[in-house]
Design a protein around this motif. Structure first.
Motif, PDB file in Angstrom:
ATOM      1  N   SER A  53       0.834  -1.205   0.000  1.00 45.73           N
ATOM      2  CA  SER A  53       0.000   0.000   0.000  1.00 45.73           C
ATOM      3  C   SER A  53       0.868   1.254   0.000  1.00 45.73           C
ATOM      4  O   SER A  53       0.603   2.202  -0.742  1.00 45.73           O
ATOM      5  CB  SER A  53      -0.922   0.016   1.219  1.00 45.73           C
ATOM      6  OG  SER A  53      -1.849  -1.025   1.157  1.00 45.73           O
ATOM      7  N   GLY A  54       1.902   1.247   0.827  1.00 43.11           N
ATOM      8  CA  GLY A  54       2.803   2.401   0.888  1.00 43.11           C
ATOM      9  C   GLY A  54       3.518   2.640  -0.426  1.00 43.11           C
ATOM     10  O   GLY A  54       3.657   3.782  -0.879  1.00 43.11           O
ATOM     11  N   VAL A  55       3.959   1.566  -1.068  1.00 46.48           N
ATOM     12  CA  VAL A  55       4.653   1.695  -2.355  1.00 46.48           C
ATOM     13  C   VAL A  55       3.689   2.212  -3.414  1.00 46.48           C
ATOM     14  O   VAL A  55       4.048   3.088  -4.221  1.00 46.48           O
ATOM     15  CB  VAL A  55       5.271   0.342  -2.777  1.00 46.48           C
ATOM     16  CG1 VAL A  55       5.753   0.383  -4.215  1.00 46.48           C
ATOM     17  CG2 VAL A  55       6.431  -0.018  -1.848  1.00 46.48           C
ATOM     18  N   GLU A  56       2.458   1.704  -3.426  1.00 52.02           N
ATOM     19  CA  GLU A  56       1.473   2.173  -4.409  1.00 52.02           C
ATOM     20  C   GLU A  56       1.180   3.662  -4.224  1.00 52.02           C
ATOM     21  O   GLU A  56       1.109   4.408  -5.205  1.00 52.02           O
ATOM     22  CB  GLU A  56       0.179   1.365  -4.293  1.00 52.02           C
ATOM     23  CG  GLU A  56       0.296  -0.036  -4.844  1.00 52.02           C
ATOM     24  CD  GLU A  56      -0.971  -0.849  -4.673  1.00 52.02           C
ATOM     25  OE1 GLU A  56      -2.036  -0.261  -4.386  1.00 52.02           O
ATOM     26  OE2 GLU A  56      -0.895  -2.075  -4.821  1.00 52.02           O
ATOM     27  N   ILE A  57       1.029   4.094  -2.997  1.00 56.21           N
ATOM     28  CA  ILE A  57       0.790   5.522  -2.726  1.00 56.21           C
ATOM     29  C   ILE A  57       1.982   6.345  -3.186  1.00 56.21           C
ATOM     30  O   ILE A  57       1.835   7.384  -3.832  1.00 56.21           O
ATOM     31  CB  ILE A  57       0.498   5.750  -1.228  1.00 56.21           C
ATOM     32  CG1 ILE A  57      -0.863   5.165  -0.866  1.00 56.21           C
ATOM     33  CG2 ILE A  57       0.552   7.235  -0.880  1.00 56.21           C
ATOM     34  CD1 ILE A  57      -1.144   5.092   0.627  1.00 56.21           C
ATOM     35  N   GLY A  58       3.184   5.864  -2.884  1.00 58.68           N
ATOM     36  CA  GLY A  58       4.394   6.574  -3.311  1.00 58.68           C
ATOM     37  C   GLY A  58       4.490   6.671  -4.823  1.00 58.68           C
ATOM     38  O   GLY A  58       4.844   7.724  -5.366  1.00 58.68           O
ATOM     39  N   LEU A  59       4.174   5.582  -5.521  1.00 52.11           N
ATOM     40  CA  LEU A  59       4.224   5.593  -6.983  1.00 52.11           C
ATOM     41  C   LEU A  59       3.198   6.563  -7.562  1.00 52.11           C
ATOM     42  O   LEU A  59       3.479   7.265  -8.536  1.00 52.11           O
ATOM     43  CB  LEU A  59       3.985   4.191  -7.538  1.00 52.11           C
ATOM     44  CG  LEU A  59       5.151   3.222  -7.414  1.00 52.11           C
ATOM     45  CD1 LEU A  59       4.741   1.830  -7.879  1.00 52.11           C
ATOM     46  CD2 LEU A  59       6.349   3.700  -8.214  1.00 52.11           C
ATOM     47  N   GLN A  60       2.004   6.609  -6.979  1.00 50.75           N
ATOM     48  CA  GLN A  60       0.987   7.549  -7.451  1.00 50.75           C
ATOM     49  C   GLN A  60       1.465   8.991  -7.287  1.00 50.75           C
ATOM     50  O   GLN A  60       1.268   9.827  -8.174  1.00 50.75           O
ATOM     51  CB  GLN A  60      -0.324   7.336  -6.698  1.00 50.75           C
ATOM     52  CG  GLN A  60      -1.038   6.062  -7.074  1.00 50.75           C
ATOM     53  CD  GLN A  60      -2.253   5.796  -6.194  1.00 50.75           C
ATOM     54  OE1 GLN A  60      -2.528   6.535  -5.252  1.00 50.75           O
ATOM     55  NE2 GLN A  60      -2.970   4.729  -6.492  1.00 50.75           N
TER      56      GLN A  60
END
Length: 67
Positions: free
Chosen positions: A34-41
């Motif tokens: 979840s953290g990586v997805e938020i960072g990528l967004q």
């Protein structure tokens, strides 16, 4: 303070935490994803913003007459 029984011997309790460890691993993996997805967004949004600004800058410089 150790637990004592009637003969004053130390009591020992063993717990099987393997299932809890599996669930904890799944939870941690989910949180990391979840953290990586938020960072990528956020990075994608910043790249889009920079790209938009670069395009505008290019258009503005092409409009100016060359000296």
């Amino acid at each position: 303070m150790p637990l004592l029984d009637k003969v004053e011997g130390n009591l020992k309790a063993d717990f099987d935490v393997s299932e809890m460890n599996k669930l904890l691993k799944v939870y941690i993996d989910h949180e990391i994803r979840s953290g990586v997805e938020i960072g990528l967004q956020q990075v994608k949004q910043e790249i889009a913003s920079v790209d938009s600004k670069m395009t505008k800058l290019k258009q503005d410089t092409e409009k100016e007459p060359n000296d």
